[in-house]
Design a protein around this motif. Structure first.
Motif, PDB file in Angstrom:
ATOM      1  N   PRO A  78       0.742  -1.261   0.163  1.00 35.26           N
ATOM      2  CA  PRO A  78       0.110   0.086   0.183  1.00 35.26           C
ATOM      3  C   PRO A  78       0.908   1.141  -0.070  1.00 35.26           C
ATOM      4  N   ALA A  79       0.438   2.100  -0.900  1.00 35.61           N
ATOM      5  CA  ALA A  79       1.355   3.521  -1.015  1.00 35.61           C
ATOM      6  C   ALA A  79       1.338   4.531   0.226  1.00 35.61           C
ATOM      7  N   LEU A  80       0.005   4.698   0.425  1.00 34.82           N
ATOM      8  CA  LEU A  80      -0.223   5.851   1.330  1.00 34.82           C
ATOM      9  C   LEU A  80       0.319   5.508   2.760  1.00 34.82           C
ATOM     10  N   ARG A  81      -0.804   4.666   3.494  1.00 36.20           N
ATOM     11  CA  ARG A  81      -0.492   4.429   4.640  1.00 36.20           C
ATOM     12  C   ARG A  81      -0.661   2.850   5.221  1.00 36.20           C
TER      13      ARG A  81
ATOM     14  N   ASP B  51      -7.052   7.362   4.123  1.00 35.06           N
ATOM     15  CA  ASP B  51      -6.846   5.628   4.440  1.00 35.06           C
ATOM     16  C   ASP B  51      -7.896   5.232   4.357  1.00 35.06           C
ATOM     17  N   GLN B  54      -8.693   4.520   0.651  1.00 31.19           N
ATOM     18  CA  GLN B  54      -7.662   3.695   0.004  1.00 31.19           C
ATOM     19  C   GLN B  54      -8.485   2.483   0.245  1.00 31.19           C
ATOM     20  N   LEU B  58      -9.410  -0.745  -2.143  1.00 32.36           N
ATOM     21  CA  LEU B  58      -8.995  -1.900  -2.151  1.00 32.36           C
ATOM     22  C   LEU B  58      -9.907  -2.902  -2.191  1.00 32.36           C
TER      23      LEU B  58
END
Ligand SMILES: [Zn+2]
Lengths: 176, 200
Positions: A78-81, B51, B54, B58
């Motif tokens: 994962p790139a962000l966090r 967060d 994402q 996903l």
């Protein structure tokens, strides 16, 4: 009709969701009833203010990084966090880890108890197979959260009357 | 009930499932702002909202195969977004962070009077918006979900019902109580919604 009965219709009236047959009646009531008029005005004000709340911007570069992380879809990238991005991806691994850990703790505890009398109140003592209870005292965050999130959301947001008819995307987050 | 945009989404989902990764990119580009916005209304913190976004994508990326094309893609997506956001706020709540600390980033101050002075009207408007955001965060998850989807994301009652998988009557009832509760919380902060509106 009383104010109490109109009160339910004021939101839908303000939102343009009231059937046309009922609109005129509510409108007429609002014209002559100050309380209901104020309710309608404050509902409108709420919506307007909510729409105005500023959202911090996100750069194209950040979106691109996220897309890359998402499409890689590998738990390791994962790139962000990383913290919350991948933990849910590993229910099987978590379950296995829990089982191993519970067995390990159970075993350690059992041995410790044999050696020292063991005053640590580990739940593994009661059941070496529950998989969750041994972690009750000092849970690792990702291990603990997975089973609980489903339960919590069921309770809060599913309309029980509709729970059976939901389009459940195989546990992909649709917990309603 | 489905419009061209919904049909386009379904086409892209099908293309993605046939192996076209560009189709996912299309859906991501089309919806990332919305997903982020929904998340932000719940978590009120930029990084946390990213967060959540994402995590949502996903799940979508891995779970598109289980999406039933009889429903609309965006309602499925928003449902995941609301769910993840609620889950996030719940998890944050049990963390050993005080409520105010977790909101520090945006400076959602308990005392708005301490904020940098600016022209009065703008300041008043900003202040009450911030207080409203604070008030929204105090609603129960189901009331918050309905209010956010309605007032911030402009979904119709029917769309909200689809997202939350409840009936329209439930949406109406939750929205009514959410609004009453918000009025009450704002009044507790010393804000009169009508006074503010009239004073503009
Ligand atoms: Zn009235």
């Amino acid at each position: 009709m009383s104010c109490k009965e109109y009160a339910w219709k004021i939101g839908p009236y303000v939102d343009g969701e009231l059937p046309s047959g009922e609109r005129n009646g509510v409108e007429a009531h609002i014209q002559r009833c100050e309380d209901c008029r104020e309710m309608a005005m404050s509902f409108r004000a709420l919506d307007r203010l909510a729409g105005g709340v500023e959202i911090p911007s996100v750069s194209g570069r950040e979106w691109a990084a996220m897309l890359e992380a998402v499409t890689a879809s590998a738990p390791a990238q994962p790139a962000l966090r990383t913290r919350r991005s991948w933990e849910w991806l590993l229910p099987v691994a978590s379950a296995a880890a829990l089982l191993l850990l519970s067995l390990f703790i159970g075993k350690t505890f059992f041995e410790g108890q044999q050696r020292a009398g063991g005053d640590v109140p580990l739940a593994g003592q009661e059941s070496g197979v529950s998989g969750r209870s041994p972690l009750a005292d000092k849970p690792g965050p990702s291990l603990q959260e997975l089973p609980e999130e489903e339960e919590l959301q069921e309770e809060s947001v599913v309309d029980p009357r509709r729970a059976d008819s939901r389009n459940d995307p195989a546990g992909q987050g649709s917990d309603f | 009930m489905r419009d061209a945009s919904d049909d386009e989404d379904i086409r892209k989902v099908e293309e993605f499932l046939r192996g076209d990764s560009k189709a996912f990119e299309f859906l991501f580009d089309k919806y990332h702002d919305k997903v982020y916005s929904i998340a932000y209304r719940f978590v009120r913190n930029r990084e946390d909202a990213l967060d959540v976004a994402q995590e949502v994508f996903l799940r979508v990326h891995l779970g598109l195969g289980s999406f039933k094309s009889g429903s609309r893609f965006f309602t499925w997506l928003y449902r995941i977004a609301v769910n993840r956001a609620i889950d996030f706020t719940r998890r944050r709540k049990v963390l050993p962070i005080s409520g105010s600390e977790s909101f520090d980033l945006e400076n959602w101050a308990e005392d708005p009077g301490r904020r940098t002075p600016s022209p009065l009207e703008v300041a008043q408007e900003r202040e009450i918006e911030e207080r409203l955001a604070e008030a929204v965060s105090r609603l129960s998850p189901k009331h918050r979900a309905v209010f956010v989807l309605h007032a911030s994301e402009n979904l119709s009652y029917k769309e909200i019902a689809e997202v939350l998988d409840c009936n329209i009557g439930t949406v109406m009832s939750r929205l009514f109580y959410a609004r009453k509760k918000l009025q009450e919380i704002l009044a507790g902060f010393g804000f009169d919604l009508l006074g503010t509106q009239k004073g503009r």
